[in-house]
Design an enzyme around this catalytic site. Structure first.
Site, PDB file in Angstrom:
ATOM      1  N   SER A  92       0.828  -1.219   0.000  1.00  0.00           N
ATOM      2  CA  SER A  92       0.000   0.000   0.000  1.00  0.00           C
ATOM      3  C   SER A  92       0.852   1.254   0.000  1.00  0.00           C
ATOM      4  CB  SER A  92      -0.863   0.054   1.263  1.00  0.00           C
ATOM      5  OG  SER A  92      -1.702  -1.026   1.317  1.00  0.00           O
TER       6      SER A  92
ATOM      7  N   HIS B 143      -2.053  -2.969  -6.794  1.00  0.00           N
ATOM      8  CA  HIS B 143      -2.561  -2.701  -5.444  1.00  0.00           C
ATOM      9  C   HIS B 143      -4.055  -3.003  -5.333  1.00  0.00           C
ATOM     10  CE1 HIS B 143      -3.742   0.357  -2.184  1.00  0.00           C
ATOM     11  NE2 HIS B 143      -3.190  -0.678  -1.595  1.00  0.00           N
TER      12      HIS B 143
ATOM     13  N   ASN C 289      -5.654   6.034  -1.385  1.00  0.00           N
ATOM     14  CA  ASN C 289      -5.189   6.277  -0.014  1.00  0.00           C
ATOM     15  C   ASN C 289      -4.689   7.697   0.200  1.00  0.00           C
ATOM     16  OD1 ASN C 289      -5.965   3.806   0.886  1.00  0.00           O
ATOM     17  ND2 ASN C 289      -3.980   2.845   0.602  1.00  0.00           N
TER      18      ASN C 289
ATOM     19  N   GLU D 198      -5.349  -0.637  -8.308  1.00  0.00           N
ATOM     20  CA  GLU D 198      -4.433   0.367  -8.863  1.00  0.00           C
ATOM     21  C   GLU D 198      -3.187  -0.340  -9.410  1.00  0.00           C
ATOM     22  OE1 GLU D 198      -5.420   4.217  -6.014  1.00  0.00           O
ATOM     23  OE2 GLU D 198      -4.142   2.646  -5.214  1.00  0.00           O
TER      24      GLU D 198
HETATM   25  N1  NAD Z   1      -4.299  -5.046   5.076  1.00  0.00           N
HETATM   26  C1  NAD Z   1      -4.688  -4.143   4.197  1.00  0.00           C
HETATM   27  O1  NAD Z   1      -5.694  -3.444   4.379  1.00  0.00           O
HETATM   28  C2  NAD Z   1      -3.919  -3.970   2.908  1.00  0.00           C
HETATM   29  C3  NAD Z   1      -4.566  -3.389   1.790  1.00  0.00           C
HETATM   30  C4  NAD Z   1      -3.849  -3.284   0.578  1.00  0.00           C
HETATM   31  C5  NAD Z   1      -2.530  -3.697   0.511  1.00  0.00           C
HETATM   32  N2  NAD Z   1      -1.926  -4.228   1.635  1.00  0.00           N
HETATM   33  C6  NAD Z   1      -0.535  -4.675   1.503  1.00  0.00           C
HETATM   34  O2  NAD Z   1      -0.532  -6.098   1.391  1.00  0.00           O
HETATM   35  C7  NAD Z   1       0.633  -6.631   1.999  1.00  0.00           C
HETATM   36  C8  NAD Z   1       0.242  -7.691   2.994  1.00  0.00           C
HETATM   37  O3  NAD Z   1      -0.612  -7.128   3.959  1.00  0.00           O
HETATM   38  P1  NAD Z   1      -1.556  -8.052   4.877  1.00  0.00           P
HETATM   39  O4  NAD Z   1      -2.448  -7.111   5.621  1.00  0.00           O
HETATM   40  O5  NAD Z   1      -2.152  -9.155   4.068  1.00  0.00           O
HETATM   41  O6  NAD Z   1      -0.457  -8.667   5.879  1.00  0.00           O
HETATM   42  P2  NAD Z   1      -0.585  -9.914   6.874  1.00  0.00           P
HETATM   43  O7  NAD Z   1       0.295  -9.619   8.014  1.00  0.00           O
HETATM   44  O8  NAD Z   1      -2.029 -10.257   7.116  1.00  0.00           O
HETATM   45  O9  NAD Z   1       0.052 -11.130   6.016  1.00  0.00           O
HETATM   46  C9  NAD Z   1       1.396 -11.189   5.644  1.00  0.00           C
HETATM   47  C10 NAD Z   1       1.747 -12.639   5.393  1.00  0.00           C
HETATM   48  O10 NAD Z   1       3.042 -12.691   4.786  1.00  0.00           O
HETATM   49  C11 NAD Z   1       3.741 -13.799   5.330  1.00  0.00           C
HETATM   50  N3  NAD Z   1       5.171 -13.589   5.100  1.00  0.00           N
HETATM   51  C12 NAD Z   1       6.016 -12.749   5.753  1.00  0.00           C
HETATM   52  N4  NAD Z   1       7.233 -12.789   5.193  1.00  0.00           N
HETATM   53  C13 NAD Z   1       7.173 -13.660   4.161  1.00  0.00           C
HETATM   54  C14 NAD Z   1       8.101 -14.113   3.189  1.00  0.00           C
HETATM   55  N5  NAD Z   1       9.349 -13.661   3.157  1.00  0.00           N
HETATM   56  N6  NAD Z   1       7.691 -15.020   2.274  1.00  0.00           N
HETATM   57  C15 NAD Z   1       6.412 -15.478   2.286  1.00  0.00           C
HETATM   58  N7  NAD Z   1       5.483 -15.088   3.177  1.00  0.00           N
HETATM   59  C16 NAD Z   1       5.855 -14.178   4.100  1.00  0.00           C
HETATM   60  C17 NAD Z   1       3.307 -13.871   6.782  1.00  0.00           C
HETATM   61  O11 NAD Z   1       3.511 -15.164   7.322  1.00  0.00           O
HETATM   62  C18 NAD Z   1       1.809 -13.492   6.670  1.00  0.00           C
HETATM   63  O12 NAD Z   1       1.014 -14.651   6.493  1.00  0.00           O
HETATM   64  C19 NAD Z   1       1.413  -5.437   2.588  1.00  0.00           C
HETATM   65  O13 NAD Z   1       2.419  -5.051   1.682  1.00  0.00           O
HETATM   66  C20 NAD Z   1       0.356  -4.335   2.683  1.00  0.00           C
HETATM   67  O14 NAD Z   1       0.897  -3.038   2.509  1.00  0.00           O
HETATM   68  C21 NAD Z   1      -2.590  -4.387   2.812  1.00  0.00           C
END
Ligand code: NAD
Length: 297
Positions: free
Chosen positions: A122, A143, A194, A155
Site C-alpha cells: 500500500s 494494489h 489512499n 491500482e
Molecule cells: N491489510 C490491508 O488493508 C492492505 C490493503 C492493501 C494492501 N496491503 C498490503 O498487502 C501486503 C500484505 O498485507 P496483509 O495485511 O495481508 O499482511 P498480513 O500480516 O495479514 O500477512 C502477511 C503474510 O506474509 C507472510 N510472510 C512474511 N514474510 C514472508 C516471506 N518472506 N515469504 C512469504 N510469506 C511471508 C506472513 O507469514 C503473513 O502470512 C502489505 O504489503 C500491505 O501493505 C494491505
C-alpha cells in the site's frame, strides 16, 4: 492467447490480502500457487476462505461447484520453488522493504525472464524494490483493496523502470479477474485512493482534536452529507489505528516534515493499545463479536 498472456499466477503471503487475492484469481479460472513461509498462515488463510465462500454459496452468489473448482485451482505451499511456472507473481508479505527486496531477488532466480513481479504494497513504490533485481522492467505495483474479494478497484502503478508491456499485461490481467484497473502513469507513495483518504482523515482528526465536533458527529456528517458508506473514525477503527500511525511515521521518516507525523490522538491511542476493532476499542468500543457497543452517556 499470445505467449505473453498470463496463464499461471503465484501469490506470496497468505495473510489478510494474499489469501483473498489468490481466491479472486482462482474464481476467474487461473491456477494459483499461494506461498507463505508460515504453515499456520496457510491453514488460517484456507479456513477463512472456506468461511467466506460458504457465505457466498448460502447467499446464492456462487454455486458449491464453482467454489470447489476454485479451491482445486489453488496450491497452498511453503515452498518457493513451486512458483517456477508463474507468469505473474503478486507479493503480499509484511510491509518491510528489506523483506520484499530479498523475496524479489529469490523469486527472480526461479521464474522465467518474462514473469511479472508485482507488489501489493500500500505504501512502498515498486522502484524501491526494483533496485534489487536484474529485470526491473518486469516490476510494478498491483494494489488491491481490502477485502480483495469484495473491492472492485485495483491500482496498477508504473514506475520509471516498468516497461509499457508489463503495465499493459497487468491491466489486461486485472480486467480478466473481473476487477476495474486504474493505471498510475507515474509512481507516488499512497497512490490515488489512499492519498485522498489520508486528506479526509487528516481533516476529520483536525476537527476532532480542536473540539469542533465529536468523532461520531464527524462520521455522521460524512455519511449523511457526503454519502460515504462509512465515516473516517469508524474506518480507522476497522483498518487499525496502528496502520494509520505507522504509515504516517514512515512518511515523516522519509520527508522529515513534522506535519507528516501521526496526529496526537492517534499516537496516544496506539500507545494505550486502543487499536480499533481488533482490540475492542479505538474511537468506538466493540463487543467480542466485533459489533459496535453503543455508549449511553
Ligand atoms: N491489510 C490491508 O488493508 C492492505 C490493503 C492493501 C494492501 N496491503 C498490503 O498487502 C501486503 C500484505 O498485507 P496483509 O495485511 O495481508 O499482511 P498480513 O500480516 O495479514 O500477512 C502477511 C503474510 O506474509 C507472510 N510472510 C512474511 N514474510 C514472508 C516471506 N518472506 N515469504 C512469504 N510469506 C511471508 C506472513 O507469514 C503473513 O502470512 C502489505 O504489503 C500491505 O501493505 C494491505
Amino acid at each position: 492467447m499470445n505467449n505473453m498472456s498470463i496463464q499461471r499466477v503465484a501469490v506470496v503471503g497468505s495473510g489478510a490480502m494474499g489469501s483473498q487475492i489468490a481466491m479472486v484469481c482462482a474464481l476467474a479460472g487461473y491456477p494459483v500457487v499461494l506461498q507463505d513461509v508460515r504453515e499456520e498462515s496457510l491453514v488460517k488463510g484456507k479456513e477463512q476462505l472456506k468461511k467466506q465462500m460458504e457465505k457466498r454459496v448460502t447467499k446464492g452468489k456462487l454455486t458449491s461447484n464453482e467454489v470447489k473448482q476454485a479451491f482445486n485451482l489453488i496450491t497452498f505451499t511453503t515452498s518457493l520453488d513451486e512458483l517456477s511456472e508463474a507468469d505473474l507473481v503478486i507479493e503480499a508479505i509484511i510491509e518491510k522493504l528489506d523483506a520484499k527486496k530479498e523475496l524479489f531477488q529469490n523469486v527472480e532466480k526461479i521464474v522465467s525472464e518474462q514473469t511479472i513481479l508485482a507488489t501489493n504494497s500500500s505504501t512502498i513504490v515498486s522502484s524501491k524494490i526494483a533496485e534489487a533485481v536484474s529485470r526491473p522492467e518486469n516490476v510494478c505495483n498491483i494494489h488491491f483493496f481490502n477485502p480483495a474479494l469484495v473491492m472492485e478497484l485495483v491500482e496498477v502503478v508504473k514506475g520509471p523502470h516498468t516497461s509499457n508491456q508489463t503495465s499493459e499485461r497487468c491491466m489486461d490481467f486485472v480486467r480478466s479477474i473481473n476487477k476495474a484497473p486504474v493505471l498510475l502513469k507515474k509512481e507516488i507513495s499512497g497512490f490515488i485512493a489512499n492519498r485522498i483518504l489520508g486528506k479526509l482523515m487528516d481533516e476529520a482528526l483536525f476537527l476532532y482534536e480542536n473540539g469542533y465536533a465529536t468523532h461520531d458527529e464527524i462520521d455522521l456528517v460524512c455519511k449523511k452529507a457526503l454519502n460515504h458508506p462509512i465515516g473516517p473514525f469508524a474506518l480507522m477503527d476497522l483498518t487499525g489505528l496502528d496502520v494509520n500511525y505507522y504509515v504516517r511515521m514512515q512518511r515523516f521518516e522519509e520527508s522529515g516534515d513534522e506535519n507528516e507525523k501521526p496526529s496526537k490522538v492517534v499516537a496516544e491511542k496506539v500507545r494505550k493499545g486502543e487499536l480499533g476493532k481488533k482490540t475492542g476499542k479505538g474511537f468506538y468500543e466493540y463487543d467480542e463479536k466485533g459489533r459496535k457497543v453503543e455508549v449511553v452517556l
